[in-house]
Enzyme design. Sequence first.
Site, PDB file in Angstrom:
ATOM      1  CG  ASN A  17     -15.073   2.764   4.485  1.00  0.00           C
ATOM      2  OD1 ASN A  17     -16.220   3.161   4.612  1.00  0.00           O
ATOM      3  ND2 ASN A  17     -14.723   1.890   3.558  1.00  0.00           N
TER       4      ASN A  17
ATOM      5  CE1 TYR B 199      -3.682  -3.358   6.089  1.00  0.00           C
ATOM      6  CE2 TYR B 199      -4.082  -4.496   8.159  1.00  0.00           C
ATOM      7  CZ  TYR B 199      -3.399  -4.382   6.971  1.00  0.00           C
ATOM      8  OH  TYR B 199      -2.427  -5.281   6.653  1.00  0.00           O
TER       9      TYR B 199
ATOM     10  CG  ASN C 165     -11.609  -1.132   7.731  1.00  0.00           C
ATOM     11  OD1 ASN C 165     -10.517  -1.283   8.275  1.00  0.00           O
ATOM     12  ND2 ASN C 165     -12.323  -2.135   7.266  1.00  0.00           N
TER      13      ASN C 165
ATOM     14  CE1 TYR D 241      -3.767  -2.352   0.531  1.00  0.00           C
ATOM     15  CE2 TYR D 241      -2.536  -3.182   2.415  1.00  0.00           C
ATOM     16  CZ  TYR D 241      -3.583  -3.294   1.518  1.00  0.00           C
ATOM     17  OH  TYR D 241      -4.438  -4.364   1.602  1.00  0.00           O
TER      18      TYR D 241
ATOM     19  CG  ASP E  58      -7.855   8.689   0.523  1.00  0.00           C
ATOM     20  OD1 ASP E  58      -8.677   8.194  -0.255  1.00  0.00           O
ATOM     21  OD2 ASP E  58      -7.677   8.262   1.685  1.00  0.00           O
TER      22      ASP E  58
END
Length: 188
Positions: free
Chosen positions: A113, A65, A67, A15, A92
């Site tokens: 999220n 992460y 979410n 990522y 973002d």
Amino acid sequence: MKFLILCLGNIGPEYADTRHNVGFMVGDYLARKFEAAPWALGRHAFTTEIKHKGKTFVLVKPTTYMNLSGKAAAHWLSTLKLEKEQLLVVTDDLALPFGKLRLKGKGSAGGQNGLKHIQETLGTDEYARLRFGIDSSFSKGRQVDYVLSPFSADEQIDLPLRLEKAADAVLAFGTLGIERAMNVVNVK
């Protein structure tokens, strides 16, 4: 005065340079610019801090992460004994053109999220957020692939300047306060 700068992204090398990790990129830019101590692994996040104009900015990159970003937000606000007014989330935003910045003192998650989980965890949408435009140049049904892909070659040329502007916006939040910083950052 101390501020918590929660830089959103996803951990892992797959990522690292993706659009969804632009929050991490802003945090990394600030850490490099101010020659911060290496990122240290703490609870729910990697952290480091910088000082600017008498203010301390604790930079946080969640390890939960995107979410589940609310876990890091709640933990570090509590650990640092900070109020939500001292929190800025860097994330973002698909709704903004590439590199466009939007600083707000509160608002909806807008489908993001990470912001949604922060709002659920903190029980409020009244915290500052800096949205970094990543554009929405994807085919129907391809949103996940798009946000988890690298910036285009043309975008990568402009990315360092855009990250610098985002870093300046973070510093403005801490030194000018949210209202004045919004007037500086949100120019057309």
